[in-house]
Design a protein around this motif. Sequence first.
Motif, PDB file in Angstrom:
ATOM      1  N   ALA A  21      10.237  -2.457  76.780  1.00 59.21           N
ATOM      2  CA  ALA A  21       9.506  -3.242  75.784  1.00 59.21           C
ATOM      3  C   ALA A  21      10.170  -4.611  75.673  1.00 59.21           C
ATOM      4  CB  ALA A  21       9.513  -2.527  74.439  1.00 59.21           C
ATOM      5  N   LYS A  22       9.643  -5.559  76.389  1.00 60.48           N
ATOM      6  CA  LYS A  22      10.280  -6.876  76.492  1.00 60.48           C
ATOM      7  C   LYS A  22      10.292  -7.646  75.180  1.00 60.48           C
ATOM      8  CE  LYS A  22      10.925  -6.225  80.843  1.00 60.48           C
ATOM      9  NZ  LYS A  22      12.164  -5.651  81.247  1.00 60.48           N
ATOM     10  N   THR A  23       9.341  -7.390  74.300  1.00 61.42           N
ATOM     11  CA  THR A  23       9.277  -8.145  73.049  1.00 61.42           C
ATOM     12  C   THR A  23       9.748  -7.328  71.845  1.00 61.42           C
ATOM     13  OG1 THR A  23       6.974  -7.478  72.729  1.00 61.42           O
ATOM     14  CG2 THR A  23       7.358  -9.562  73.894  1.00 61.42           C
ATOM     15  N   ALA A  24      10.505  -6.282  72.104  1.00 57.80           N
ATOM     16  CA  ALA A  24      10.975  -5.422  71.008  1.00 57.80           C
ATOM     17  C   ALA A  24      11.906  -6.192  70.079  1.00 57.80           C
ATOM     18  CB  ALA A  24      11.700  -4.210  71.580  1.00 57.80           C
ATOM     19  N   PRO A  25      11.903  -5.824  68.796  1.00 55.82           N
ATOM     20  CA  PRO A  25      12.794  -6.501  67.847  1.00 55.82           C
ATOM     21  C   PRO A  25      14.269  -6.190  68.131  1.00 55.82           C
ATOM     22  CG  PRO A  25      11.533  -4.752  66.774  1.00 55.82           C
ATOM     23  CD  PRO A  25      11.049  -4.848  68.180  1.00 55.82           C
ATOM     24  N   ARG A  26      15.138  -6.989  67.561  1.00 51.96           N
ATOM     25  CA  ARG A  26      16.581  -6.866  67.762  1.00 51.96           C
ATOM     26  C   ARG A  26      17.091  -5.457  67.438  1.00 51.96           C
ATOM     27  NH1 ARG A  26      21.053  -7.060  64.663  1.00 51.96           N
ATOM     28  NH2 ARG A  26      22.945  -7.856  65.620  1.00 51.96           N
ATOM     29  N   GLY A  27      16.561  -4.860  66.389  1.00 53.73           N
ATOM     30  CA  GLY A  27      16.989  -3.512  65.995  1.00 53.73           C
ATOM     31  C   GLY A  27      16.790  -2.489  67.096  1.00 53.73           C
ATOM     32  N   ILE A  28      15.746  -2.665  67.878  1.00 52.48           N
ATOM     33  CA  ILE A  28      15.487  -1.740  68.978  1.00 52.48           C
ATOM     34  C   ILE A  28      16.555  -1.906  70.059  1.00 52.48           C
ATOM     35  CG2 ILE A  28      13.873  -1.175  70.847  1.00 52.48           C
ATOM     36  CD1 ILE A  28      13.100  -0.108  68.062  1.00 52.48           C
ATOM     37  N   LEU A  62      17.463  12.692  68.026  1.00 51.71           N
ATOM     38  CA  LEU A  62      16.753  12.130  69.173  1.00 51.71           C
ATOM     39  C   LEU A  62      15.285  12.558  69.172  1.00 51.71           C
ATOM     40  CD1 LEU A  62      19.432  12.685  71.939  1.00 51.71           C
ATOM     41  CD2 LEU A  62      18.722  10.492  70.972  1.00 51.71           C
ATOM     42  N   SER A  63      15.035  13.795  68.783  1.00 52.17           N
ATOM     43  CA  SER A  63      13.659  14.309  68.738  1.00 52.17           C
ATOM     44  C   SER A  63      12.819  13.555  67.727  1.00 52.17           C
ATOM     45  CB  SER A  63      13.652  15.803  68.413  1.00 52.17           C
ATOM     46  OG  SER A  63      14.228  16.521  69.464  1.00 52.17           O
ATOM     47  N   LYS A  64      13.395  13.261  66.568  1.00 52.73           N
ATOM     48  CA  LYS A  64      12.649  12.513  65.549  1.00 52.73           C
ATOM     49  C   LYS A  64      12.262  11.132  66.061  1.00 52.73           C
ATOM     50  CE  LYS A  64      14.275  14.922  61.493  1.00 52.73           C
ATOM     51  NZ  LYS A  64      14.856  14.843  60.177  1.00 52.73           N
ATOM     52  N   LEU A  65      13.177  10.473  66.725  1.00 48.13           N
ATOM     53  CA  LEU A  65      12.891   9.161  67.285  1.00 48.13           C
ATOM     54  C   LEU A  65      11.871   9.281  68.418  1.00 48.13           C
ATOM     55  CD1 LEU A  65      13.458   6.151  67.291  1.00 48.13           C
ATOM     56  CD2 LEU A  65      15.496   6.603  68.677  1.00 48.13           C
ATOM     57  N   SER A  66      11.996  10.311  69.219  1.00 51.90           N
ATOM     58  CA  SER A  66      11.043  10.551  70.315  1.00 51.90           C
ATOM     59  C   SER A  66       9.634  10.794  69.796  1.00 51.90           C
ATOM     60  CB  SER A  66      11.473  11.779  71.113  1.00 51.90           C
ATOM     61  OG  SER A  66      12.039  11.419  72.307  1.00 51.90           O
ATOM     62  N   GLN A  67       9.517  11.510  68.687  1.00 47.95           N
ATOM     63  CA  GLN A  67       8.201  11.784  68.107  1.00 47.95           C
ATOM     64  C   GLN A  67       7.509  10.492  67.703  1.00 47.95           C
ATOM     65  OE1 GLN A  67       9.010  14.539  64.938  1.00 47.95           O
ATOM     66  NE2 GLN A  67       9.326  16.256  66.326  1.00 47.95           N
ATOM     67  N   VAL A  68       8.240   9.577  67.121  1.00 48.06           N
ATOM     68  CA  VAL A  68       7.667   8.284  66.730  1.00 48.06           C
ATOM     69  C   VAL A  68       7.198   7.541  67.977  1.00 48.06           C
ATOM     70  CG1 VAL A  68       8.157   6.023  65.707  1.00 48.06           C
ATOM     71  CG2 VAL A  68       9.034   8.096  64.629  1.00 48.06           C
ATOM     72  N   TRP A  84       5.783  -4.956  73.166  1.00 46.75           N
ATOM     73  CA  TRP A  84       5.897  -4.066  72.023  1.00 46.75           C
ATOM     74  C   TRP A  84       4.537  -3.966  71.362  1.00 46.75           C
ATOM     75  CZ3 TRP A  84       9.606  -0.889  71.144  1.00 46.75           C
ATOM     76  CH2 TRP A  84       9.874  -0.419  69.873  1.00 46.75           C
ATOM     77  N   GLY A  85       3.929  -2.779  71.365  1.00 47.09           N
ATOM     78  CA  GLY A  85       2.598  -2.592  70.799  1.00 47.09           C
ATOM     79  C   GLY A  85       2.573  -2.713  69.292  1.00 47.09           C
ATOM     80  N   LYS A  86       1.418  -3.093  68.741  1.00 48.01           N
ATOM     81  CA  LYS A  86       1.280  -3.271  67.289  1.00 48.01           C
ATOM     82  C   LYS A  86       1.490  -1.963  66.543  1.00 48.01           C
ATOM     83  CE  LYS A  86      -1.777  -7.188  67.748  1.00 48.01           C
ATOM     84  NZ  LYS A  86      -3.125  -7.664  67.781  1.00 48.01           N
ATOM     85  N   ARG A  87       0.962  -0.864  67.076  1.00 46.89           N
ATOM     86  CA  ARG A  87       1.119   0.423  66.390  1.00 46.89           C
ATOM     87  C   ARG A  87       2.590   0.826  66.333  1.00 46.89           C
ATOM     88  NH1 ARG A  87      -2.022   4.990  68.819  1.00 46.89           N
ATOM     89  NH2 ARG A  87      -1.422   5.975  66.889  1.00 46.89           N
ATOM     90  N   LEU A  88       3.301   0.642  67.445  1.00 47.37           N
ATOM     91  CA  LEU A  88       4.717   0.992  67.460  1.00 47.37           C
ATOM     92  C   LEU A  88       5.503   0.051  66.552  1.00 47.37           C
ATOM     93  CD1 LEU A  88       6.841   2.891  68.493  1.00 47.37           C
ATOM     94  CD2 LEU A  88       7.063   1.485  70.535  1.00 47.37           C
ATOM     95  N   ALA A  89       5.122  -1.201  66.522  1.00 52.10           N
ATOM     96  CA  ALA A  89       5.796  -2.160  65.642  1.00 52.10           C
ATOM     97  C   ALA A  89       5.648  -1.750  64.178  1.00 52.10           C
ATOM     98  CB  ALA A  89       5.235  -3.562  65.862  1.00 52.10           C
ATOM     99  N   MET A  90       4.461  -1.267  63.806  1.00 49.22           N
ATOM    100  CA  MET A  90       4.252  -0.825  62.426  1.00 49.22           C
ATOM    101  C   MET A  90       5.054   0.440  62.148  1.00 49.22           C
ATOM    102  SD  MET A  90       0.191  -1.734  61.865  1.00 49.22           S
ATOM    103  CE  MET A  90      -0.089  -0.203  61.087  1.00 49.22           C
ATOM    104  N   ALA A  91       5.088   1.366  63.100  1.00 38.94           N
ATOM    105  CA  ALA A  91       5.819   2.626  62.914  1.00 38.94           C
ATOM    106  C   ALA A  91       7.325   2.397  62.901  1.00 38.94           C
ATOM    107  CB  ALA A  91       5.452   3.610  64.023  1.00 38.94           C
ATOM    108  N   MET A  92       7.764   1.362  63.589  1.00 39.81           N
ATOM    109  CA  MET A  92       9.193   1.077  63.695  1.00 39.81           C
ATOM    110  C   MET A  92       9.538  -0.187  62.929  1.00 39.81           C
ATOM    111  SD  MET A  92      10.569   3.531  65.469  1.00 39.81           S
ATOM    112  CE  MET A  92      12.136   2.870  65.975  1.00 39.81           C
ATOM    113  N   SER A  93       9.191  -0.211  61.665  1.00 45.30           N
ATOM    114  CA  SER A  93       9.546  -1.351  60.819  1.00 45.30           C
ATOM    115  C   SER A  93      11.072  -1.460  60.746  1.00 45.30           C
ATOM    116  CB  SER A  93       8.976  -1.157  59.417  1.00 45.30           C
ATOM    117  OG  SER A  93       9.621  -0.057  58.793  1.00 45.30           O
ATOM    118  N   THR A  94      11.556  -2.566  60.263  1.00 46.25           N
ATOM    119  CA  THR A  94      12.995  -2.797  60.185  1.00 46.25           C
ATOM    120  C   THR A  94      13.698  -1.680  59.418  1.00 46.25           C
ATOM    121  OG1 THR A  94      12.605  -5.166  60.291  1.00 46.25           O
ATOM    122  CG2 THR A  94      14.749  -4.461  59.461  1.00 46.25           C
ATOM    123  N   ASP A  95      13.124  -1.246  58.304  1.00 45.34           N
ATOM    124  CA  ASP A  95      13.737  -0.172  57.517  1.00 45.34           C
ATOM    125  C   ASP A  95      13.824   1.120  58.308  1.00 45.34           C
ATOM    126  OD1 ASP A  95      14.008  -1.875  55.385  1.00 45.34           O
ATOM    127  OD2 ASP A  95      12.240  -1.133  54.323  1.00 45.34           O
TER     128      ASP A  95
END
Length: 128
Positions: A21-28, A62-68, A84-95
């Motif tokens: 994911a080339k445009t993933a946020p720093r947290g990723i 790891l499983s919880k993160l994999s499920q997301v 980085w897809g919009k749906r994944l971006a929403m599911a993986m908010s900074t928090d």
Amino acid sequence: ISLAGQVAQGCSYLREVFDNAKTAPRGIRLLTNELAIIEGVMRDTPDANLHQEELEFCLERLSKLSQVVSKYGDLESAGHARKWGKRLAMAMSTDKIEKHLRSLREAKGYLQSIQNLLVHCTPVHLRD
């Protein structure tokens, strides 16, 4: 596959997804670093399978993160660079990224304690 193998395989899969994911946020990128460290600890701890509770804890995280990632992780193709897809971006908010990061760091701590225990309990003449 052993439990230790499952942990290493889960880390490898998630790192590959996040690395692609080339445009993933720093947290990723921080998550990717934690996954690489966990993978290394697993690789350097040959008797890790003797510690089932710690491995199960790590595998659960790891499983919880994999499920997301599985549910929302369709990366949008743009030539060879996947975005980085919009749906994944929403599911993986900074928090949520921070929450996963904390849980991976906790799991890593358990695995590192196993590694330290094994190093200190192994007779010197049997070490590398």
